[in-house]
Write an enzyme that holds these catalytic residues in place. Sequence first.
Site, PDB file in Angstrom:
ATOM      1  N   PRO A   1      41.171  41.686  45.722  1.00  0.00           N
ATOM      2  CA  PRO A   1      40.000  41.859  46.590  1.00  0.00           C
ATOM      3  C   PRO A   1      38.875  40.948  46.089  1.00  0.00           C
ATOM      4  O   PRO A   1      38.220  41.249  45.096  1.00  0.00           O
ATOM      5  CB  PRO A   1      39.653  43.342  46.436  1.00  0.00           C
ATOM      6  CG  PRO A   1      40.235  43.743  45.126  1.00  0.00           C
ATOM      7  CD  PRO A   1      41.404  42.852  44.863  1.00  0.00           C
TER       8      PRO A   1
ATOM      9  N   ASP B   1      37.621  38.910  41.000  1.00  0.00           N
ATOM     10  CA  ASP B   1      38.434  40.059  41.376  1.00  0.00           C
ATOM     11  C   ASP B   1      37.577  41.313  41.277  1.00  0.00           C
ATOM     12  O   ASP B   1      37.212  41.749  40.180  1.00  0.00           O
ATOM     13  CB  ASP B   1      39.644  40.140  40.433  1.00  0.00           C
ATOM     14  CG  ASP B   1      40.659  41.185  40.861  1.00  0.00           C
ATOM     15  OD1 ASP B   1      40.295  42.079  41.646  1.00  0.00           O
ATOM     16  OD2 ASP B   1      41.820  41.112  40.404  1.00  0.00           O
ATOM     17  N   HIS B   2      37.279  41.892  42.437  1.00  0.00           N
ATOM     18  CA  HIS B   2      36.353  43.030  42.457  1.00  0.00           C
ATOM     19  C   HIS B   2      36.976  44.304  41.898  1.00  0.00           C
ATOM     20  O   HIS B   2      36.283  45.310  41.711  1.00  0.00           O
ATOM     21  CB  HIS B   2      35.880  43.280  43.891  1.00  0.00           C
ATOM     22  CG  HIS B   2      34.493  43.827  43.968  1.00  0.00           C
ATOM     23  ND1 HIS B   2      33.733  44.146  42.859  1.00  0.00           N
ATOM     24  CD2 HIS B   2      33.702  44.137  45.046  1.00  0.00           C
ATOM     25  CE1 HIS B   2      32.559  44.607  43.227  1.00  0.00           C
ATOM     26  NE2 HIS B   2      32.510  44.618  44.558  1.00  0.00           N
ATOM     27  N   ARG B   3      38.268  44.275  41.601  1.00  0.00           N
ATOM     28  CA  ARG B   3      38.883  45.443  40.957  1.00  0.00           C
ATOM     29  C   ARG B   3      38.379  45.603  39.534  1.00  0.00           C
ATOM     30  O   ARG B   3      38.325  46.716  39.005  1.00  0.00           O
ATOM     31  CB  ARG B   3      40.408  45.301  40.946  1.00  0.00           C
ATOM     32  CG  ARG B   3      41.077  45.340  42.310  1.00  0.00           C
ATOM     33  CD  ARG B   3      42.574  45.129  42.175  1.00  0.00           C
ATOM     34  NE  ARG B   3      42.877  43.832  41.560  1.00  0.00           N
ATOM     35  CZ  ARG B   3      44.107  43.450  41.197  1.00  0.00           C
ATOM     36  NH1 ARG B   3      45.130  44.272  41.383  1.00  0.00           N
ATOM     37  NH2 ARG B   3      44.302  42.263  40.675  1.00  0.00           N
TER      38      ARG B   3
ATOM     39  N   VAL C   1      35.715  43.102  38.096  1.00  0.00           N
ATOM     40  CA  VAL C   1      34.378  42.536  37.926  1.00  0.00           C
ATOM     41  C   VAL C   1      33.447  43.063  39.021  1.00  0.00           C
ATOM     42  O   VAL C   1      33.722  42.886  40.219  1.00  0.00           O
ATOM     43  CB  VAL C   1      34.425  40.994  37.990  1.00  0.00           C
ATOM     44  CG1 VAL C   1      33.041  40.417  37.754  1.00  0.00           C
ATOM     45  CG2 VAL C   1      35.422  40.446  36.970  1.00  0.00           C
TER      46      VAL C   1
END
Length: 485
Positions: free
Chosen positions: A278, A455-457, A459
């Site tokens: 994501p 990577d929003h998982r 960061v």
Amino acid sequence: MSTEIKLPSLGEGIESGDVLEILVNVGDVIKKEQSLLEMETDKATVSVPSPTAGKILSIAVKEGQTVPVGTVIVTIEAVGAAPTPVAPTPVAPTPAAPTPVAAPVPTAVPPKAAEVTPPPVAPAPVSAPVRVAAPIFVPPAPVVPSVSQPASATDTGTPFGDDLIPAGPAIRRFAREVGVDLAEVQGSGDGGRITRDDVLAVVRHANQTARTAPVATVAPTSNIVVEAPASTKTSASPKSALPGTVASDDYGPIRVERMSKIRKTIAAQMHKSWSTVPRVVNFDDADVTELEAFRQTSKDDYASRGIKLTTMPFLIKAVATALKHHPSLNAMIDSENEQIIYKDYVNIGIAVDSDRGLVVPTLKNSDKMSIPDIAYALSDLSSRVRNNSFAVSDLRGGTFTISNLGAIGGTYSTPIVNVPEVAILLVGRSRKMPIVMDDDSIKARLMMPLSLAYDHRLVDGATAARFLNDIIAYLEAPSRLLLAI
């Protein structure tokens, strides 16, 4: 005695490769360590040398075929075994050959010739030459054998398969694609090694020749068309040589090209990133006016030591230093074990545009390197990638990637995270912009566009913003960057 040559290991973790080109033919007598094939792996192209000298009896693979490591690729007959049977065969006919050769000569001039010696020799030629001259002069008329010999030598393909030519597999293929004979190219690299620029120089020269020389001239009193020189025709090939095999669909002509190993790997990697990460992208600008002024005043000093000082070494140092303060961007997600693995080393991957596609070699321990060290290592790494002389290990172990779009042109973009990494920074071309200063004055400043995808998982947006702010702060204060605070 024949020997089967199997495909050796192409690198750690590589189980197979695609046959890019077969460099030998059945019947060729080769030397030890002479290249047999060019194999294409995930990212690199490697030559497969022969472990022994001998004669090629058979070739078990085809171009474009995917071959697992350990598969038989060619069968070779030892050099010692080949000459032995061939020698006896000629020895037997040799004695018989002289007899027929002597027979025709005596027929025209029998033993008498031997007794009369010189005198009969004069009359004999008078009658013989008339008849003998005809058969002898007929072959020379098609003296084409002498012309065909060079042609066949050229057609053999040796200029491109000859290991004596100092050029890597990528340069050899590029030369073939643009129709340049490497045997006629003067290398400008280390030890006379031929580079991509050397091949392009030949193409440019040929193009200039094509503009000034006519393609064909017609004789005024005949229908004979005189073709342009070979160099002129070669120069036209780079423009006309398009990739793929000519075909057609329901709407018109098309060209079909088999997907290369590298392109398949890139496609799989990008699909994995797009479908699993994501991604969020932060955009910002860094004022590099002072940094550019510092670089301009220092580049001559670096050049005297053989180092080309660009903005990239400063950016790499800024990113490497900032990563030490923001470990979540220098990490990876282990989904299977539900773990986050933080890397205490910093290996910066540099996206390099090559003939075969996008290649990302890594600068190991970038945080521990000085600006001059980074500049030298970057130049060496980029050169080896473009000459295809890098190792597969050079592409592994990266913890963060930088993509330099500015080298080609462009400002912002949304780069794809190079999994299993969690972030990538894209830098655009710096340009002057009107900036409102602290005293409300407006000045022209050199601004560097930055695009950080993550990577929003793992960061968060705030973490990414702080990381990008640190990079900008280093770029805007070169002295602080040199001290690596």
